[in-house]
Design a protein around this motif. Structure first.
Motif, short mmCIF file in Angstrom:
data_model
loop_
_atom_site.label_atom_id
_atom_site.label_comp_id
_atom_site.label_asym_id
_atom_site.label_seq_id
_atom_site.Cartn_x
_atom_site.Cartn_y
_atom_site.Cartn_z
N SER A 1 19.70 -8.74 0.32
CA SER A 1 18.37 -9.28 0.09
C SER A 1 17.99 -10.24 1.20
CB SER A 1 18.30 -10.00 -1.25
OG SER A 1 19.18 -11.12 -1.26
N TYR A 2 16.71 -10.63 1.19
CA TYR A 2 16.17 -11.65 2.09
C TYR A 2 15.19 -12.50 1.31
CZ TYR A 2 13.32 -13.92 5.66
OH TYR A 2 12.65 -14.85 6.41
N ASP A 3 15.33 -13.81 1.43
CA ASP A 3 14.46 -14.76 0.74
C ASP A 3 13.98 -15.77 1.78
OD1 ASP A 3 13.16 -16.55 -0.86
OD2 ASP A 3 14.86 -17.05 -2.13
N GLY A 4 12.69 -15.68 2.11
CA GLY A 4 12.18 -16.59 3.12
C GLY A 4 10.76 -16.28 3.52
N GLN A 5 10.45 -16.57 4.76
CA GLN A 5 9.09 -16.45 5.27
C GLN A 5 8.88 -15.12 5.98
OE1 GLN A 5 8.78 -19.92 7.77
NE2 GLN A 5 8.47 -21.33 6.05
N TRP A 6 7.63 -14.61 5.85
CA TRP A 6 7.23 -13.33 6.45
C TRP A 6 5.94 -13.53 7.23
CZ3 TRP A 6 9.94 -8.66 5.52
CH2 TRP A 6 10.93 -8.73 4.55
N ILE A 7 5.79 -12.75 8.29
CA ILE A 7 4.52 -12.65 9.01
C ILE A 7 4.28 -11.18 9.31
CG2 ILE A 7 3.30 -13.18 11.16
CD1 ILE A 7 4.52 -15.86 11.22
N HIS A 8 3.33 -10.60 8.57
CA HIS A 8 2.92 -9.20 8.77
C HIS A 8 4.12 -8.25 8.80
CE1 HIS A 8 -1.09 -10.67 9.36
NE2 HIS A 8 -0.77 -11.34 10.46
N ARG B 1 19.27 -14.52 4.43
CA ARG B 1 19.56 -13.08 4.39
C ARG B 1 20.98 -12.87 3.89
NH1 ARG B 1 20.11 -8.25 3.77
NH2 ARG B 1 19.69 -6.62 5.31
N GLU B 2 21.11 -12.16 2.77
CA GLU B 2 22.42 -11.81 2.21
C GLU B 2 22.69 -10.34 2.52
OE1 GLU B 2 23.78 -13.59 -1.63
OE2 GLU B 2 21.63 -13.92 -1.89
N TYR B 3 23.76 -10.09 3.27
CA TYR B 3 24.11 -8.73 3.63
C TYR B 3 25.02 -8.09 2.58
CZ TYR B 3 22.30 -10.29 8.12
OH TYR B 3 21.51 -10.80 9.11
N CYS B 4 25.88 -8.90 1.99
CA CYS B 4 26.75 -8.45 0.91
C CYS B 4 27.23 -9.69 0.18
CB CYS B 4 27.92 -7.61 1.45
SG CYS B 4 29.02 -8.53 2.55
N GLU B 5 28.15 -9.53 -0.74
CA GLU B 5 28.64 -10.67 -1.50
C GLU B 5 29.41 -11.66 -0.64
OE1 GLU B 5 30.90 -9.30 -4.75
OE2 GLU B 5 29.21 -8.38 -5.80
N MET B 6 29.96 -11.22 0.49
CA MET B 6 30.80 -12.07 1.32
C MET B 6 30.17 -12.38 2.67
SD MET B 6 33.26 -12.36 -0.79
CE MET B 6 34.43 -13.25 0.22
N SER B 7 28.93 -12.00 2.90
CA SER B 7 28.32 -12.19 4.20
C SER B 7 26.85 -12.55 4.04
CB SER B 7 28.47 -10.93 5.06
OG SER B 7 27.83 -11.09 6.30
N GLY B 8 26.37 -13.44 4.90
CA GLY B 8 24.97 -13.83 4.84
C GLY B 8 24.59 -14.75 5.97
N TYR B 9 23.28 -14.92 6.15
CA TYR B 9 22.73 -15.80 7.18
C TYR B 9 21.60 -16.62 6.57
CZ TYR B 9 19.96 -17.37 11.19
OH TYR B 9 19.26 -18.12 12.08
N LYS B 10 21.56 -17.90 6.89
CA LYS B 10 20.51 -18.79 6.42
C LYS B 10 20.06 -19.64 7.59
CE LYS B 10 19.43 -22.23 2.88
NZ LYS B 10 19.96 -23.02 1.73
N GLY C 1 16.91 -19.58 16.85
CA GLY C 1 16.82 -20.98 16.48
C GLY C 1 18.13 -21.48 15.90
N LYS C 2 18.05 -22.28 14.84
CA LYS C 2 19.23 -22.83 14.19
C LYS C 2 19.49 -22.10 12.88
CE LYS C 2 18.75 -27.46 16.15
NZ LYS C 2 18.62 -28.91 15.87
N GLY C 3 20.75 -21.79 12.65
CA GLY C 3 21.09 -21.07 11.42
C GLY C 3 22.57 -21.09 11.14
N LEU C 4 22.91 -20.64 9.94
CA LEU C 4 24.29 -20.60 9.44
C LEU C 4 24.63 -19.18 9.08
CD1 LEU C 4 25.86 -23.08 6.93
CD2 LEU C 4 26.01 -20.65 6.49
N MET C 5 25.77 -18.70 9.58
CA MET C 5 26.20 -17.32 9.36
C MET C 5 27.61 -17.29 8.82
SD MET C 5 25.29 -14.08 9.75
CE MET C 5 26.13 -12.50 9.68
N ILE C 6 27.83 -16.43 7.81
CA ILE C 6 29.16 -16.21 7.24
C ILE C 6 29.44 -14.72 7.30
CG2 ILE C 6 30.63 -16.44 5.21
CD1 ILE C 6 28.95 -18.78 4.34
N TRP C 7 30.57 -14.33 7.89
CA TRP C 7 30.95 -12.94 8.02
C TRP C 7 31.87 -12.52 6.87
CZ3 TRP C 7 29.90 -15.98 12.19
CH2 TRP C 7 29.05 -15.46 13.16
N PRO C 8 32.02 -11.21 6.64
CA PRO C 8 32.90 -10.75 5.55
C PRO C 8 34.35 -11.18 5.70
CG PRO C 8 31.43 -8.98 6.25
CD PRO C 8 31.27 -10.09 7.25
N ASN C 9 34.80 -11.44 6.94
CA ASN C 9 36.19 -11.89 7.13
C ASN C 9 36.33 -13.41 6.96
OD1 ASN C 9 34.83 -12.69 9.39
ND2 ASN C 9 36.37 -11.96 10.84
#
Length: 785
Positions: A253-260, A269-278, A288-296
């Protein structure tokens, strides 16, 4: 995106009448109607005509569109069945709807439609006997009667609902020939307002519409592919805040801002239960600035460019969610990134619990160039070319000249060699500091040195110059032997208590945890202060501030900020802390006598046997009673720093007792009359403590720390506050007399005193309330008697 029909003809309807005729343009740029009465030409048209004389500006264009629209109805509509009519009460009271009604009104009350000579209005028209009835019918196209109809179009589409002036207007149901159905609101033949669209492929949308397009807030669901979007729309595109669940499973899923229709702005952005980016997005790319968690379980927080790590960031290998108050030992990198690789300056923690790390230059993900390497026992290696392609040291050619032949030849430099288990690193510093303590007067120093030589059966005589340094004098004879013996004695003392020290280190690294952890923790300075407090250091005339200041004097021990309560203290630093305290408390002021007597080693043994071993694990104070878990430590530390670091007891009292002339200044110890923020302190990811609130909406560390306020403890007297501090610092009061209020306190002592003050303040407030209640009860009883 969709339209009412494929021919795009039922788009606008401003009149229900047919107006045709010849037009010419006068000198005033206005249209004049040449033929004012034309019969209806269609089955679906009105039987009346309209005159355009004195018509409001712009109405001619609407009438032309109306004429063209009604002329096409026969080609668009197959059948038109009126289900029922509804009277518009708003127009009934204002305007007549038939020529007969209009004439009757004119005869009975002309003043209703009369026009003042000084004020002209489009809503009122001057009537006289010469005015033609057909000219009065110009009002009819504004007030055509509403109806409810069932319409079949020739292209197979069907509409059932409200009709206003031959246009779909209001609630209705529209069905396309392919099976798509819309149920909702119409306005002037356009879908406008709230509604629901159901496509034949089990896809539907419910929400706002504008101009036949999804616009506003709405929910789009694709039942077959198990995907949905809920949020803002802008004329058919996802725009604003919204949540989309992609096909597959719920965590995609993705929860955030959209433009067109593209992810742009801040979002998660959640890619799976163990991975995501915010973090921040730019046209669906991490930017820009963000936080990423990989499946490993790898973790990165920092800057991004074109979807890859670029700029400054923190990368942690094998990270995990840690809801405890223990700082984990991490294998992490903090520094510069370029196109997803480590390039530039950075700090690499090797993940060892004893604290080995590298600080220096990187190139293409490898240690390369100038840097400093600190081993797990505090040994520091530093060189302009310390690493080359991730290898420590390298063979370099060095051109030298032969002193005999004068010829030049090439010599290869050997790699750097060192013993990573050298336990003597830094111990000499303590010996030197111990000697400085006896370096007071020249005559006393000379006597001590002569006594030392005599006890060790020295045969050489000693003459001392009046102003020579003690170290230079000792070095003439036995200084090297003295230092070697002291270092060896201190090393043996550390080895003797090594198992106890490790148990104490890990016990205090987890002293505020309620549950068992499954990782190697690292001690922080706040918990080290707790150990010294349990060992009754304050009762011996030594403060925590003095200990930290003495430890910070040696730069080789890599202390960043001596008063930072959350700074990590590795095991080798922990040992140096204990030796520093033992040197301050029990080191002799004279050189030792016969061997095996020593100066620093003996002091360390006394400190361990007399204070550390009996006091470790005692758990004194409010920190380990549970207050540390739910009191926001970061927010409280910011308040401590606002009072001045290091804070003193006098500053603490001044923050409570503000003078009347300082009433304009903001008070430090005030809390708003709102519900307290509930939560707990934990190291979520990495080694940075965060306060997690019970309400996920308020789970913002910066917002929490910025709005944090202290409890109002101004109802306590100064004598009470000083008495509370005297429990921690016995030296500030002697025989109930205040000796010194300028004692410098650390955050630990501030925390302990503050919690006791809050408890006492609550108790005093409750007693006052009980006394007031008792006095009211007595007054009530007297009144009844």
């Amino acid at each position: 995106m969709f339209y009412i029909d494929s021919q795009k003809t039922l788009t606008r309807r401003d009149s229900s009448l047919i107006l045709t005729g010849s037009y010419t343009r006068n000198d005033h740029n206005e249209f004049e109607l040449l033929n004012t009465r034309v019969p209806s030409t269609g089955r679906l048209t009105s039987d009346s005509g309209v005159s355009l004389a004195q018509r409001p500006k712009g109405s001619v264009r609407k009438e032309i569109i109306t004429s063209l629209f009604e002329s096409m109805l026969d080609n668009i509509v197959e059948s038109w069945e009126v289900i029922g009519q509804r009277k518009n009460e708003e127009f009934v009271s204002e305007l007549p709807k038939t020529p007969s009604e209009l004439i009757v009104v004119n005869k009975k009350k002309k003043t209703v439609v009369g026009l003042s000579k000084t004020k002209k209005s489009r809503s009122k028209i001057e009537l006289d006997e010469s005015t033609q009835v057909n000219d009065l019918l110009q009002l009819c196209w504004w007030s055509a009667p509403d109806e409810r109809a069932y319409i079949r179009f020739r292209n197979g589409n069907v509409f059932e609902g409200n009709i206003s002036m031959k246009c779909m207007h209001g609630e209705g149901r529209y069905q396309w020939s392919d099976g798509t159905i819309f149920l909702g609101q119409f306005k002037d033949n356009k879908i406008m307002g709230k509604g629901v669209v159901q496509w034949k492929n089990d896809t539907w949308y419910e929400g706002d519409f504008a101009g036949n397009l999804r616009h506003g807030k709405g929910l789009y669901v694709d039942s077959r592919n198990q995907c949905s979007y809920s949020g803002g729309w802008h004329y058919g595109t996802k725009h604003g805040e919204g949540v989309i669940h992609y096909s597959g499973f719920f965590k995609n899923s993705y929860d955030g801002q959209w433009i067109h229709n593209v992810r742009h702005g801040f979002g998660s952005r959640e890619y799976c239960e163990m991975s995501g980016y915010k973090g921040e997005w730019d046209t669906s790319i991490r930017e820009g600035k963000g936080l990423m968690i990989w499946p490993n379980h790898d973790f990165y927080r920092g800057e991004w460019k074109n979807g890859i790590m670029s700029g400054y960031g923190v990368y942690i290998w094998d990270a995990y969610y840690n809801n405890s108050m223990s700082s984990p030992s991490l294998c992490a990198y903090r520094g510069s990134w370029e196109k997803g690789t480590r390039n530039g300056y950075g700090v690499l923690n090797l993940g060892l619990g004893l604290g080995s790390f590298y600080k220096g230059e990187f190139k293409n993900n490898k240690k390369h160039g100038v840097g400093r390497f600190v081993t797990n026992n505090g040994l520091i290696l530093q060189h302009k070319q310390l690493f080359f392609d991730d290898n420590i040291g390298h063979l370099t050619s060095k051109v030298q000249e032969n002193e005999f032949t004068g010829h030049l030849y090439t010599q290869l430099e050997e790699p750097y060699t060192f013993d990573i288990c050298d336990n003597s690193v830094g111990l000499i510093y303590h010996i030197e500091q111990g000697i400085k303590n006896i370096d007071k007067q020249h005559e006393i120093r000379a006597a001590i040195i002569n006594d030392f030589i005599e006890f060790n059966k020295a045969t050489h005589s000693l003459s001392i110059a009046p102003k020579e340094d003690v170290r230079e004098e000792i070095s003439k004879f036995y200084f090297d032997d003295f230092i070697e013996f002291e270092v060896d004695s201190l090393r043996k003392a550390l080895k003797c208590y090594e198992s106890f020290l490790k148990k104490i280190y890990y016990r205090y690294a987890t002293i505020c945890n309620r549950e068992e952890i499954h990782f190697t923790p690292v001690l922080i300075r706040l918990y080290l202060w707790q150990l010294f407090y349990d060992c009754n250091i304050h009762t011996k005339g030594l403060t925590l501030f003095e200990i930290d200041k003495a430890f910070h004097e040696n730069p080789d021990w890599i202390s960043k900020r001596p008063q930072d309560p959350f700074e990590t203290i590795y095991f080798w630093q922990f040992q140096h802390y204990l030796i520093t305290v033992s040197r301050k408390l029990y080191a002799k002021k004279h050189l030792p006598t016969k061997k095996p007597d020593s100066m620093i080693g003996n002091a360390f043994r006394i400190f361990m046997e007399k204070d550390v071993l009996p006091g470790a694990g005692r758990g004194r104070g409010k920190l380990v009673e549970g207050y540390a878990s739910f009191v926001p430590l970061k927010g409280l530390y910011e308040l401590y720093c606002s009072l001045g670091e290091p804070c003193t007891i006098r500053k603490f009292l001044c923050a409570i007792r503000q003078s009347p002339h300082c009433s304009t200044q903001p008070k430090q110890f005030i809390v708003e009359d709102s519900c307290p923020i509930m939560g707990l302190n934990a190291y979520i990811f990495g080694n940075e403590m965060t306060f997690i609130t019970d309400d996920p909406i308020e789970n913002n560390a910066q917002k929490l720390n910025s709005c944090f306020r202290l409890f109002n403890i101004s109802n306590l007297s100064s004598k009470t506050v000083i008495k509370i501090f005297s429990y921690i610092f016995p030296q500030i009061c002697v025989s109930n007399k205040i000796i010194d209020l300028n004692v410098e306190i650390t955050f630990f002592e501030f925390f302990e005193a503050f919690i006791i003050c809050v408890e006492e303040s609550i108790r005093v407030s409750n007693e006052n309330q009980e006394n007031i209640s008792l006095s009211n009860l007595e007054a009530l009883l007297k009144h009844k008697i």
